[in-house]
Motif scaffolding. Structure first.
Motif, PDB file in Angstrom:
ATOM      1  N   MET A   1       0.301  -2.421 -13.993  1.00  0.00           N
ATOM      2  CA  MET A   1       0.362  -1.285 -13.079  1.00  0.00           C
ATOM      3  C   MET A   1       0.116  -1.752 -11.641  1.00  0.00           C
ATOM      4  O   MET A   1      -0.754  -2.568 -11.381  1.00  0.00           O
ATOM      5  N   THR A   2       0.887  -1.207 -10.715  1.00  0.00           N
ATOM      6  CA  THR A   2       0.767  -1.560  -9.310  1.00  0.00           C
ATOM      7  C   THR A   2      -0.491  -0.951  -8.702  1.00  0.00           C
ATOM      8  O   THR A   2      -0.816   0.216  -8.957  1.00  0.00           O
ATOM      9  N   VAL A   3      -1.188  -1.736  -7.883  1.00  0.00           N
ATOM     10  CA  VAL A   3      -2.307  -1.241  -7.092  1.00  0.00           C
ATOM     11  C   VAL A   3      -1.772  -1.019  -5.680  1.00  0.00           C
ATOM     12  O   VAL A   3      -1.478  -1.980  -4.967  1.00  0.00           O
ATOM     13  N   ASN A   4      -1.631   0.241  -5.295  1.00  0.00           N
ATOM     14  CA  ASN A   4      -0.990   0.569  -4.027  1.00  0.00           C
ATOM     15  C   ASN A   4      -2.044   0.844  -2.970  1.00  0.00           C
ATOM     16  O   ASN A   4      -2.652   1.918  -2.927  1.00  0.00           O
ATOM     17  N   LEU A   5      -2.255  -0.127  -2.095  1.00  0.00           N
ATOM     18  CA  LEU A   5      -3.203  -0.020  -0.991  1.00  0.00           C
ATOM     19  C   LEU A   5      -2.485   0.108   0.352  1.00  0.00           C
ATOM     20  O   LEU A   5      -3.090  -0.104   1.404  1.00  0.00           O
ATOM     21  N   TYR A   6      -1.211   0.489   0.306  1.00  0.00           N
ATOM     22  CA  TYR A   6      -0.427   0.598   1.539  1.00  0.00           C
ATOM     23  C   TYR A   6      -1.016   1.659   2.461  1.00  0.00           C
ATOM     24  O   TYR A   6      -1.121   1.477   3.663  1.00  0.00           O
ATOM     25  N   SER A   7      -1.390   2.800   1.885  1.00  0.00           N
ATOM     26  CA  SER A   7      -1.974   3.894   2.664  1.00  0.00           C
ATOM     27  C   SER A   7      -2.559   4.914   1.707  1.00  0.00           C
ATOM     28  O   SER A   7      -2.175   4.980   0.538  1.00  0.00           O
ATOM     29  N   ASP A   8      -3.480   5.733   2.215  1.00  0.00           N
ATOM     30  CA  ASP A   8      -3.964   6.840   1.397  1.00  0.00           C
ATOM     31  C   ASP A   8      -2.931   7.958   1.273  1.00  0.00           C
ATOM     32  O   ASP A   8      -3.122   8.908   0.513  1.00  0.00           O
ATOM     33  N   THR A   9      -1.819   7.843   1.985  1.00  0.00           N
ATOM     34  CA  THR A   9      -0.710   8.780   1.780  1.00  0.00           C
ATOM     35  C   THR A   9       0.009   8.535   0.460  1.00  0.00           C
ATOM     36  O   THR A   9       0.863   9.334   0.057  1.00  0.00           O
ATOM     37  N   GLN A  10      -0.319   7.440  -0.218  1.00  0.00           N
ATOM     38  CA  GLN A  10       0.365   7.094  -1.465  1.00  0.00           C
ATOM     39  C   GLN A  10      -0.240   7.794  -2.679  1.00  0.00           C
ATOM     40  O   GLN A  10       0.219   7.596  -3.804  1.00  0.00           O
ATOM     41  N   ALA A 306       1.843  -7.343  -8.046  1.00  0.00           N
ATOM     42  CA  ALA A 306       1.733  -5.881  -8.167  1.00  0.00           C
ATOM     43  C   ALA A 306       0.631  -5.303  -7.269  1.00  0.00           C
ATOM     44  O   ALA A 306      -0.027  -4.335  -7.625  1.00  0.00           O
ATOM     45  N   ILE A 307       0.478  -5.896  -6.077  1.00  0.00           N
ATOM     46  CA  ILE A 307      -0.456  -5.389  -5.073  1.00  0.00           C
ATOM     47  C   ILE A 307       0.362  -5.031  -3.838  1.00  0.00           C
ATOM     48  O   ILE A 307       1.126  -5.863  -3.330  1.00  0.00           O
ATOM     49  N   VAL A 308       0.198  -3.805  -3.348  1.00  0.00           N
ATOM     50  CA  VAL A 308       0.959  -3.345  -2.186  1.00  0.00           C
ATOM     51  C   VAL A 308       0.000  -3.077  -1.028  1.00  0.00           C
ATOM     52  O   VAL A 308      -0.937  -2.277  -1.147  1.00  0.00           O
TER      53      VAL A 308
END
Length: 343
Positions: A1-10, A306-308
């Motif tokens: 599973m991807t860990v999406n740290l691009y923004s809290d808008t995600q 899988a880290i954004v």
């Protein structure tokens, strides 16, 4: 599973939020007949210490409507040089409100009353009329910096001493509230207008709420119609906001703790510079100049794990924690950075 740290808008709507959306009582928002929208606006107005509030599709629209209500074309708005108004709203202050932005030299997004005084223009027909001071709390490009209440009060006093109104871009205001323990209404009472975003730390799919005096909101409604922001059965969106106000504010402390853990885990990596003192809320900024790799290249390599995250410049990366990233995700992100950069 991807860990999406691009923004809290995600963030994605939780199962409980989806149930609230599905079960929301609705009506015609434009006619004032949507009970969920009305309830959200009443809640936010009270939360922010204001007379009234208006549900809008986005935070950018909150900012732009506020500028257009407070100002006239050709007027000047004072804001920090790193502000969202300048960097992330596609030139809307000029295109929509017809205003220019006078930049203030803040520290990590926070300027002082003395900066407002120093930027004062003479009252002459040759200079633009200054109308508004805008405060961004938390300050995004400052690293998620929290404005101390005393600093807001001093800036507001300096602004009003020169006949200027005060607006707060509160996209992440609730992060500031949780981090500082300052009630949102204490900030709000110092402002003529302010807003909160529902789609960042609060985890909603759509929306923001602009608050101010009754006359201000009445005029804001006119611009909402003019700019295509009026909706119909918008209660299905407002219900997400009501759920977030009930369930997603206190938990912002978890995001702040995760950001601190992430920052601490990255400090020792070769060539990475992280200012731990600057990690006040849910953002971690990394200077990767010393790695010998550009930020965009590191971002691409992390995707293979899988880290954004996001590259904000050739040498700077931002990671933002939120309700869809748990402690295990933070640990995975630290391991991925270590794999990409070497321990």
């Amino acid at each position: 599973m991807t860990v999406n740290l691009y923004s809290d808008t995600q963030t994605l709507p939780t199962a409980a939020m989806r149930r609230a959306i599905a079960e929301a009582p609705v009506g015609d928002e434009q006619r004032g007949e949507d009970p969920s929208v009305n309830a959200l606006c009443e809640r936010v107005a009270a939360l922010l210490g204001q007379e009234a509030a208006l549900f809008l599709p986005s935070g950018t629209m909150c900012n732009e409507i506020a500028l257009a209500v407070h100002c006239r074309p050709g007027d000047e708005v004072l804001a920090d040089v790193t502000s969202h108004l300048i960097h992330f709203e596609a030139g809307a202050p000029a295109a929509l409100a017809g205003v220019l932005i006078g930049t203030l030299p803040g520290k990590r997004g926070i300027f002082q009353a003395a900066d407002v005084d120093a930027a004062a223009r003479p009252n002459t027909r040759h200079a633009p009329r200054q109308r508004l001071v805008s405060i961004e709390n938390t300050a995004n490009l400052g690293g998620g910096t929290v404005w101390p209440l005393a600093t807001v009060a001093a800036v507001a006093q300096a602004a009003r001493g020169r006949g200027l109104s005060v607006h707060m871009d509160g996209a992440r205001l609730m992060n500031a509230v949780v981090a500082s323990g300052t009630p949102a209404a204490d900030y709000g009472r110092l402002c003529d207008s302010l807003w909160i975003d529902l789609t960042k730390g609060l985890g909603c799919p759509v929306g923001a709420v602009l608050a101010g005096g009754r006359d201000f909101i009445e005029e804001a409604w006119r611009l909402k119609h003019r700019w295509g922001g009026a909706m119909r059965q918008a209660g299905i969106l407002a219900a997400a906001g009501l759920h977030a106000l009930d369930h997603h504010i206190d938990r912002l402390a978890d995001d702040h703790a995760h950001a601190r853990i992430l920052a601490q885990g990255l400090v020792g990596l070769p060539g990475v510079a992280v200012d731990l003192d600057a990690v006040e809320t849910n953002m971690v900024y990394l200077d990767v100049t010393g790695t010998g790799l550009g930020a965009p290249e590191i971002v691409q390599r992390l995707k293979a794990h899988a880290i954004v995250v996001g590259a904000l410049s050739p040498t700077n990366i931002r990671a933002v924690t939120h309700l869809d990233v748990d402690r295990a995700g933070i640990d995975r992100a630290i391991d991925a950075f270590a794999a990409v950069l070497g321990r």
